[in-house]
Design a protein around this motif. Structure first.
Motif, PDB file in Angstrom:
ATOM      1  N   GLY A   1      14.849 -10.873  23.022  1.00  0.00           N
ATOM      2  CA  GLY A   1      13.590 -10.400  22.312  1.00  0.00           C
ATOM      3  C   GLY A   1      14.153  -9.376  21.213  1.00  0.00           C
ATOM      4  O   GLY A   1      15.017  -8.750  21.358  1.00  0.00           O
ATOM      5  N   THR A   2      13.225  -9.322  20.387  1.00  0.00           N
ATOM      6  CA  THR A   2      13.266  -8.248  19.305  1.00  0.00           C
ATOM      7  C   THR A   2      12.058  -7.453  19.219  1.00  0.00           C
ATOM      8  O   THR A   2      11.051  -8.175  19.220  1.00  0.00           O
ATOM      9  CB  THR A   2      13.821  -8.885  18.031  1.00  0.00           C
TER      10      THR A   2
ATOM     11  N   ASP B   1      -0.327  -7.087  15.972  1.00  0.00           N
ATOM     12  CA  ASP B   1       0.881  -8.101  16.040  1.00  0.00           C
ATOM     13  C   ASP B   1       2.251  -7.463  16.768  1.00  0.00           C
ATOM     14  O   ASP B   1       3.268  -7.923  17.109  1.00  0.00           O
ATOM     15  CB  ASP B   1       1.260  -8.676  14.778  1.00  0.00           C
ATOM     16  N   THR B   2       1.961  -6.183  17.091  1.00  0.00           N
ATOM     17  CA  THR B   2       3.050  -5.513  17.870  1.00  0.00           C
ATOM     18  C   THR B   2       3.229  -5.849  19.176  1.00  0.00           C
ATOM     19  O   THR B   2       2.509  -6.125  19.910  1.00  0.00           O
ATOM     20  CB  THR B   2       2.555  -3.945  17.880  1.00  0.00           C
ATOM     21  N   ALA B   3       4.671  -6.283  19.478  1.00  0.00           N
ATOM     22  CA  ALA B   3       4.758  -6.944  20.341  1.00  0.00           C
ATOM     23  C   ALA B   3       6.448  -7.117  20.367  1.00  0.00           C
ATOM     24  O   ALA B   3       7.200  -6.860  19.547  1.00  0.00           O
ATOM     25  CB  ALA B   3       4.381  -8.278  20.713  1.00  0.00           C
ATOM     26  N   VAL B   4       7.055  -7.189  21.680  1.00  0.00           N
ATOM     27  CA  VAL B   4       8.455  -7.930  21.773  1.00  0.00           C
ATOM     28  C   VAL B   4       8.413  -9.673  21.559  1.00  0.00           C
ATOM     29  O   VAL B   4       7.603 -10.138  22.176  1.00  0.00           O
ATOM     30  CB  VAL B   4       9.276  -7.561  23.020  1.00  0.00           C
ATOM     31  N   TYR B   5       9.176 -10.080  20.446  1.00  0.00           N
ATOM     32  CA  TYR B   5       9.043 -11.182  20.121  1.00  0.00           C
ATOM     33  C   TYR B   5      10.423 -12.085  20.718  1.00  0.00           C
ATOM     34  O   TYR B   5      11.472 -11.574  20.603  1.00  0.00           O
ATOM     35  CB  TYR B   5       9.018 -11.598  18.744  1.00  0.00           C
ATOM     36  N   TYR B   6      10.002 -13.076  21.236  1.00  0.00           N
ATOM     37  CA  TYR B   6      11.293 -13.965  21.977  1.00  0.00           C
ATOM     38  C   TYR B   6      11.140 -15.379  21.427  1.00  0.00           C
ATOM     39  O   TYR B   6      10.113 -15.960  21.166  1.00  0.00           O
ATOM     40  CB  TYR B   6      10.937 -13.897  23.477  1.00  0.00           C
ATOM     41  N   CYS B   7      12.385 -15.748  21.319  1.00  0.00           N
ATOM     42  CA  CYS B   7      12.506 -17.284  20.840  1.00  0.00           C
ATOM     43  C   CYS B   7      13.233 -17.731  22.306  1.00  0.00           C
ATOM     44  O   CYS B   7      13.785 -17.497  22.892  1.00  0.00           O
ATOM     45  CB  CYS B   7      13.229 -17.551  19.758  1.00  0.00           C
ATOM     46  N   ALA B   8      12.750 -19.355  21.921  1.00  0.00           N
ATOM     47  CA  ALA B   8      12.951 -20.112  23.433  1.00  0.00           C
ATOM     48  C   ALA B   8      13.198 -21.470  22.845  1.00  0.00           C
ATOM     49  O   ALA B   8      12.633 -21.905  21.711  1.00  0.00           O
ATOM     50  CB  ALA B   8      12.048 -20.075  24.296  1.00  0.00           C
ATOM     51  N   VAL B   9      14.008 -22.403  23.541  1.00  0.00           N
ATOM     52  CA  VAL B   9      14.314 -23.733  23.060  1.00  0.00           C
ATOM     53  C   VAL B   9      13.898 -24.761  24.088  1.00  0.00           C
ATOM     54  O   VAL B   9      14.081 -24.567  25.465  1.00  0.00           O
ATOM     55  CB  VAL B   9      15.666 -23.853  22.608  1.00  0.00           C
ATOM     56  N   ARG B  10      13.453 -25.933  23.598  1.00  0.00           N
ATOM     57  CA  ARG B  10      13.648 -26.946  24.592  1.00  0.00           C
ATOM     58  C   ARG B  10      14.841 -28.006  24.383  1.00  0.00           C
ATOM     59  O   ARG B  10      14.960 -28.353  23.124  1.00  0.00           O
ATOM     60  CB  ARG B  10      12.304 -27.708  24.402  1.00  0.00           C
TER      61      ARG B  10
ATOM     62  N   GLN C   1      19.894 -15.769  19.722  1.00  0.00           N
ATOM     63  CA  GLN C   1      20.090 -14.459  19.246  1.00  0.00           C
ATOM     64  C   GLN C   1      18.890 -14.269  18.454  1.00  0.00           C
ATOM     65  O   GLN C   1      18.733 -14.930  17.146  1.00  0.00           O
ATOM     66  CB  GLN C   1      21.223 -14.165  18.667  1.00  0.00           C
ATOM     67  N   ALA C   2      17.816 -13.545  18.785  1.00  0.00           N
ATOM     68  CA  ALA C   2      16.575 -13.191  18.108  1.00  0.00           C
ATOM     69  C   ALA C   2      16.925 -11.768  17.517  1.00  0.00           C
ATOM     70  O   ALA C   2      17.323 -10.825  18.046  1.00  0.00           O
ATOM     71  CB  ALA C   2      15.448 -13.184  18.969  1.00  0.00           C
ATOM     72  N   SER C   3      16.376 -11.589  16.062  1.00  0.00           N
ATOM     73  CA  SER C   3      16.576 -10.445  15.434  1.00  0.00           C
ATOM     74  C   SER C   3      15.667 -10.285  14.250  1.00  0.00           C
ATOM     75  O   SER C   3      14.732 -10.993  14.033  1.00  0.00           O
ATOM     76  CB  SER C   3      18.030 -10.516  14.869  1.00  0.00           C
ATOM     77  N   GLY C   4      15.690  -9.237  13.422  1.00  0.00           N
ATOM     78  CA  GLY C   4      15.039  -8.989  12.525  1.00  0.00           C
ATOM     79  C   GLY C   4      13.717  -8.129  12.960  1.00  0.00           C
ATOM     80  O   GLY C   4      12.811  -7.884  12.033  1.00  0.00           O
ATOM     81  N   GLY C   5      13.511  -7.787  13.896  1.00  0.00           N
ATOM     82  CA  GLY C   5      12.576  -6.907  14.358  1.00  0.00           C
ATOM     83  C   GLY C   5      12.688  -5.480  13.654  1.00  0.00           C
ATOM     84  O   GLY C   5      13.805  -4.977  13.241  1.00  0.00           O
ATOM     85  N   GLY C   6      11.503  -4.614  13.775  1.00  0.00           N
ATOM     86  CA  GLY C   6      11.653  -3.365  13.261  1.00  0.00           C
ATOM     87  C   GLY C   6      10.183  -2.807  13.091  1.00  0.00           C
ATOM     88  O   GLY C   6       9.265  -3.367  13.725  1.00  0.00           O
ATOM     89  N   LEU C   7      10.064  -1.572  12.451  1.00  0.00           N
ATOM     90  CA  LEU C   7       8.855  -0.854  12.241  1.00  0.00           C
ATOM     91  C   LEU C   7       8.394  -1.218  10.849  1.00  0.00           C
ATOM     92  O   LEU C   7       9.031  -1.132   9.918  1.00  0.00           O
ATOM     93  CB  LEU C   7       8.940   0.579  12.222  1.00  0.00           C
ATOM     94  N   VAL C   8       7.147  -1.544  10.720  1.00  0.00           N
ATOM     95  CA  VAL C   8       6.579  -1.869   9.355  1.00  0.00           C
ATOM     96  C   VAL C   8       5.183  -1.698   9.202  1.00  0.00           C
ATOM     97  O   VAL C   8       4.422  -1.417  10.540  1.00  0.00           O
ATOM     98  CB  VAL C   8       6.660  -3.655   9.185  1.00  0.00           C
TER      99      VAL C   8
END
Length: 123
Positions: free
Chosen positions: A116-117, A88-97, A4-11
């Motif tokens: 994504g966030t 830096d504007t983008a959708v940010y995704y986290c992933a794991v190995r 669960q990725a979160s914390g994104g927004g407009l800055v």
């Protein structure tokens, strides 16, 4: 494994955001957690990664501005983003190995992905 990725927004440019990536689900060992991003019209790109022992690597474009850290007790990894730029504007995704512990920047090496966030940086 669910991520669960979160914390994104407009800055505004120059501002900061912190993106948590929380892992839950099957009791798999997470060796590496990475952050990637995809900007509109661009390819997905590596941002940062952290290994289970705390070793980290960052993309050149974010060095000095972003940091990655982990809270093992909560299975959460944080991407701290400072001095944000419009690029830096983008959708940010986290992933794991979960199978090997090599610290890699290749998205194809990651086994599970979050949803994504969105991060939007205004000029």
């Amino acid at each position: 494994v669910q991520l669960q990725a979160s914390g994104g927004g407009l800055v505004q440019a120059g501002g900061s955001l912190r993106l948590p990536c929380a892992a839950s689900g099957r009791a798999l060992r997470i060796y590496v957690t990475g952050w990637f991003r995809r900007a509109p019209g661009k390819e997905r790109e590596f941002v940062a990664a952290i290994k289970w022992d705390g070793d980290t690597t960052l993309a050149d474009s974010v060095k000095g501005r972003f940091t990655i850290s982990g809270d093992g007790a909560k299975n959460t990894v944080f991407l701290q983003m400072n001095s944000l730029k419009p690029e830096d504007t983008a959708v940010y995704y986290c992933a794991v190995r979960t199978r090997t512990w090599e610290l890699t920047t290749d998205a194809g090496d990651y086994d599970y992905w979050g949803q994504g966030t969105q991060v939007t940086v205004s000029s």
